[in-house]
Design a protein around this motif. Sequence first.
Motif, PDB file in Angstrom:
ATOM      1  N   PHE A  95      -0.373  -0.805   0.232  1.00 28.31           N
ATOM      2  CA  PHE A  95       0.384  -2.290  -0.679  1.00 28.31           C
ATOM      3  C   PHE A  95       1.922  -1.559  -1.152  1.00 28.31           C
ATOM      4  CE2 PHE A  95       0.492  -4.203  -4.133  1.00 28.31           C
ATOM      5  CZ  PHE A  95       1.481  -5.315  -3.624  1.00 28.31           C
ATOM      6  N   VAL A  96       1.384  -0.431  -2.000  1.00 29.03           N
ATOM      7  CA  VAL A  96       2.840  -0.174  -2.620  1.00 29.03           C
ATOM      8  C   VAL A  96       3.660   0.118  -1.766  1.00 29.03           C
ATOM      9  CG1 VAL A  96       3.386   1.524  -4.384  1.00 29.03           C
ATOM     10  CG2 VAL A  96       0.752   0.380  -4.410  1.00 29.03           C
ATOM     11  N   ALA A  97       3.222   0.889  -0.578  1.00 28.82           N
ATOM     12  CA  ALA A  97       4.786   1.843   0.444  1.00 28.82           C
ATOM     13  C   ALA A  97       5.352  -0.100   0.922  1.00 28.82           C
ATOM     14  CB  ALA A  97       3.746   2.390   1.509  1.00 28.82           C
ATOM     15  N   SER A  98       5.195  -0.992   1.117  1.00 28.80           N
ATOM     16  CA  SER A  98       5.242  -1.836   1.755  1.00 28.80           C
ATOM     17  C   SER A  98       5.659  -2.675   0.767  1.00 28.80           C
ATOM     18  CB  SER A  98       4.951  -2.766   2.390  1.00 28.80           C
ATOM     19  OG  SER A  98       3.353  -3.417   1.612  1.00 28.80           O
ATOM     20  N   ALA A  99       5.530  -2.741  -0.913  1.00 26.60           N
ATOM     21  CA  ALA A  99       5.629  -3.975  -2.235  1.00 26.60           C
ATOM     22  C   ALA A  99       6.415  -2.901  -2.881  1.00 26.60           C
ATOM     23  CB  ALA A  99       5.152  -4.902  -2.251  1.00 26.60           C
ATOM     24  N   LEU A 145      -0.311 -10.124  -1.127  1.00 25.65           N
ATOM     25  CA  LEU A 145       0.391 -10.443  -2.818  1.00 25.65           C
ATOM     26  C   LEU A 145      -0.135 -11.909  -2.912  1.00 25.65           C
ATOM     27  CD1 LEU A 145       1.927  -8.879  -4.820  1.00 25.65           C
ATOM     28  CD2 LEU A 145       3.564  -9.528  -3.566  1.00 25.65           C
ATOM     29  N   PRO A 146      -0.293 -11.438  -4.151  1.00 21.08           N
ATOM     30  CA  PRO A 146      -0.995 -12.580  -5.123  1.00 21.08           C
ATOM     31  C   PRO A 146       0.703 -13.894  -5.703  1.00 21.08           C
ATOM     32  CG  PRO A 146      -1.781 -11.880  -6.243  1.00 21.08           C
ATOM     33  CD  PRO A 146      -0.802 -10.589  -4.868  1.00 21.08           C
ATOM     34  N   ILE A 147       1.818 -12.768  -5.112  1.00 29.77           N
ATOM     35  CA  ILE A 147       3.317 -13.776  -6.011  1.00 29.77           C
ATOM     36  C   ILE A 147       3.308 -14.511  -4.563  1.00 29.77           C
ATOM     37  CG2 ILE A 147       4.853 -13.287  -7.268  1.00 29.77           C
ATOM     38  CD1 ILE A 147       3.528 -10.989  -8.350  1.00 29.77           C
TER      39      ILE A 147
END
Length: 342
Positions: free
Chosen positions: A164-168, A115-117
């Motif tokens: 990614f959606v599952a972890s974020a 994630l770039p944030i």
Amino acid sequence: MTYSYTAKSGQTILLVARASGEASNVDALQQLRDSLVAQVGSSGKVDFEQVDRIEEGAATLASAQYDVAIANPVIPHTVEHSSKVLGQVLLALKPSGTLVLYELVLDAANGVEGLPITRTQEDLEQQLKFAGFIDTRTEVQPVSEPGLLELAKNHWKLSTAKDFVASAAGRVLTATASAAKPAYNVGAAAALSFGKKVKAKEATSSNAIAPKKAWMLNVDSDDEAEIEDQDELLEEEDLAKPDAASLARPDGAAPKRKACKNCTCGLAEGNMVDDSEACKPTEKPKRLTKPVDVVNVKSSCGNCSLGDAFRCSSCPYLGQPSFKPGEKVVLGGSMLFDDFMP
């Protein structure tokens, strides 16, 4: 989703965003701008500036021109506002102007892989304060899973978008921050007043309080004691002239002898001497001065032979005519005789 803002008539508004190549982003920005233009009317103004141009220094915002600045108002809100961008926006706002900002943040400091944030809600508020804004307030709302999937596929180009959606999920938030500019321009100066003079009208009014005077004695007041006469404080014996007997030493001994000038008996050096023997000071020998040899005087300045106009104030040749160095000054001719001949 487009940010909704209700503008007032006559306001000047600045839109700061990143217009991507997607039609939905450009259309959302255009719709927001048209809505704001209709609200401010002909007496107001709505300007737009690319955030990347401000970051690169290609665009410079004018100072104190806008009442409201709206930054990153439409999705995907992926712009991370740097201190340079926030500083330029602060400069462009009028005193007490308002900033409304959208940005994606994390729920905690530990980030999500890929994630770039990296900024949290607290980091965003701190960045706004460092830029010079006051009264910062932030509200957050979690980004939905379809929104995260859209960001991962189309904007961040992640290969494992579903993982990614599952972890974020639930950790990426949309922050809406509002802040205000202080009630003065950047670099403003004000003169400090160290005591103002009382106006004539205020001084003559009944409510005016006269300033207290320092070192004043109110002798007319009953609360103050009368001033004592210093002559009455002296007794009769204080005015009597002392005699020699009262000034003598209590033990009756003779006063200590002082060493005279050019002392030879050793009293000046602190030696014990017999008081019965008188001191015989010797006169200091006079220093013999050697007569000045006017003929063989060596000039230190080199101007003695040139005449009085070039000589020093202590020159032994003052008053004599000019001569060649080494020659004796001789007054010859008629200068040895009087000018008047009987």
